[in-house]
Design a protein around this motif. Structure first.
Motif, mmCIF file in Angstrom:
data_model
loop_
_atom_site.group_PDB
_atom_site.id
_atom_site.type_symbol
_atom_site.label_atom_id
_atom_site.label_comp_id
_atom_site.label_asym_id
_atom_site.label_seq_id
_atom_site.Cartn_x
_atom_site.Cartn_y
_atom_site.Cartn_z
ATOM 1 N N LEU A 15 0.845 -1.208 0.000
ATOM 2 C CA LEU A 15 0.000 0.000 0.000
ATOM 3 C C LEU A 15 0.880 1.258 0.000
ATOM 4 O O LEU A 15 0.691 2.191 -0.786
ATOM 5 N N VAL A 197 -3.511 6.245 -8.103
ATOM 6 C CA VAL A 197 -4.089 5.959 -6.786
ATOM 7 C C VAL A 197 -5.251 6.917 -6.559
ATOM 8 O O VAL A 197 -5.134 8.117 -6.853
ATOM 9 N N THR A 223 -5.200 2.018 -7.991
ATOM 10 C CA THR A 223 -5.430 1.435 -6.668
ATOM 11 C C THR A 223 -6.360 2.363 -5.894
ATOM 12 O O THR A 223 -6.064 3.551 -5.753
ATOM 13 N N ILE A 225 -8.035 3.389 -2.374
ATOM 14 C CA ILE A 225 -7.879 3.255 -0.918
ATOM 15 C C ILE A 225 -9.004 4.031 -0.258
ATOM 16 O O ILE A 225 -9.117 5.242 -0.465
ATOM 17 N N TRP A 240 -8.008 -1.373 -0.849
ATOM 18 C CA TRP A 240 -7.747 -1.211 0.585
ATOM 19 C C TRP A 240 -8.880 -0.438 1.233
ATOM 20 O O TRP A 240 -9.358 0.559 0.682
#
Ligand code: OAD
Length: 259
Positions: A15, A197, A223, A225, A240
Motif C-alpha cells: 500500500l 491511486v 489502486t 484506498i 484497501w
C-alpha cells in the motif's frame, strides 16, 4: 483488504509503495473528512443533517421557490457553522501529500472551504460552495456576504436581492435534481480515469454521479484506498479499506509512507 486502524497499526508495504510511486493521486472527499472539524455529515444516524432536517424542504430548487427564507436561513446557519470551524488533521495531511507526489487532484463533494484554509489550492467543488452565492433568476454571482448571525438551524431569513436583476440570491450549492458544474465533473472523471491511486475519504458513496469516481479509477487500473470508520457500500470492491477516522488515518498514512 480491510485494515482496522489503531495507533500502532503498521500499514502493508504494498500500500505504502503504491502511494510513494504514484505519479497522479486523486483525493476524493466526502462529508466525513470535515466531521472531526465539527461539521455534521449527511447520513450518519442521529448526527447526520438528513436525519435531522428534510432534504426535500431545504435542498431543491422547488423548495427555494416555495419558501426562499426557510432555505436561505438554513444555509446561512450552515455557513456560520463552517466559519466557526477549523481544518483538521486530515485537511492538513492532504495539503502535505500534494508536496510528496508529482500530481494531486483534490475533488470534494463538500461545500465548506476547509481544504483551502488548510493550504490546498485548486480544489474541485463538485457540489458547489457555501461561499459562492448567485442569483436564482439570472445566475450572476452575488458579492461577498456579511458574516451570518443565525443562532439556530432552520430560522427563516430573507435572501438578499441580486444587484443586477433584483432576483433572490440562492446558495451556490448543487441541490437535488440539479446538474453538477460541467467543467468540474468533466475534470473529475478525467482525473479518476488517469490516476494511479485514488483515496476515497469520508463518503458514503451513494450520491451520483460523484460516487462513480472510485469505480472509474479502479476500472482504469488505479489502486483505490478508502478511509472511513465504517466501510462504505462499495468498499469491498476497492484494494484497501482503512477503517478509522480521517484525522487519524491520513497523518498515519503520510508518516509511514514518508518516514
Ligand atoms: P454522507 O453523510 O453520506 O457520508 C459520510 C461518510 O463519512 C460516512 O460513510 C461516514 O461513515 C463517514 N465518516 C464519518 N466520520 C468520519 C471521519 N471522522 N473520518 C472519515 N469518515 C467519516 O456524506 P457524503 O458521502 O459526503 O450533497 O454525501 C454526499 C452528498 O450527499 C453530499 O455532498 C451532499 C449530500 O446530500 C449535496 O449537498 C449536493
Amino acid at each position: 483488504m480491510r485494515i482496522d486502524m489503531h495507533a500502532e497499526t503498521r500499514l502493508p508495504e504494498a500500500l505504502l509503495d503504491g502511494l510513494r510511486n504514484a505519479r497522479h493521486v486523486v483525493v476524493f472527499i466526502g462529508a466525513g473528512a470535515s466531521a472531526e472539524s465539527g461539521i455534521p455529515t449527511f447520513r450518519d444516524a442521529l448526527t447526520g443533517l438528513w436525519s435531522r432536517f428534510d432534504a426535500l424542504s431545504l435542498a431543491t430548487p422547488e423548495a427555494f421557490e416555495r419558501d426562499p427564507a426557510l432555505v436561505w436561513g438554513w444555509y446561512e446557519w450552515r455557513r456560520m457553522k463552517v466559519l466557526e470551524t477549523q481544518p483538521n488533521a486530515a485537511h492538513r495531511a492532504i495539503a502535505a501529500l500534494a508536496s510528496r507526489v508529482p500530481r494531486l487532484s483534490l475533488i470534494t463533494q463538500n461545500v465548506d472551504d476547509l481544504h483551502e484554509r488548510a493550504g490546498s489550492p485548486d480544489v474541485v467543488h463538485l457540489h458547489g460552495s457555501l461561499g459562492a452565492p448567485r442569483c436564482f433568476r439570472c445566475s450572476k454571482p452575488h458579492a461577498e456576504l456579511p458574516i451570518p448571525q443565525e443562532p439556530e438551524g432552520g430560522r427563516r431569513l430573507e435572501p438578499p436581492r441580486c444587484e443586477h436583476c433584483g432576483g433572490p440570491v440562492r446558495p451556490g450549492v448543487v441541490w437535488f435534481g440539479e446538474a453538477l458544474p460541467e467543467a468540474a465533473l468533466h475534470g473529475a472523471f478525467e482525473a479518476a480515469a488517469r490516476c494511479d491511486v485514488l483515496l476515497s475519504i469520508g463518503t458514503s458513496g451513494v450520491v451520483q454521479p460523484a460516487a462513480l469516481l472510485p469505480g472509474i479509477a479502479r476500472d482504469a487500473g488505479a489502486t483505490v484506498i478508502e478511509i472511513n470508520p465504517q466501510p462504505s457500500v462499495s468498499s469491498a470492491g476497492y484494494a484497501w479499506s482503512l477503517c478509522g477516522p480521517a484525522g487519524q488515518v491520513m497523518p498515519a498514512l503520510l508518516a509511514q509512507a514518508w518516514p
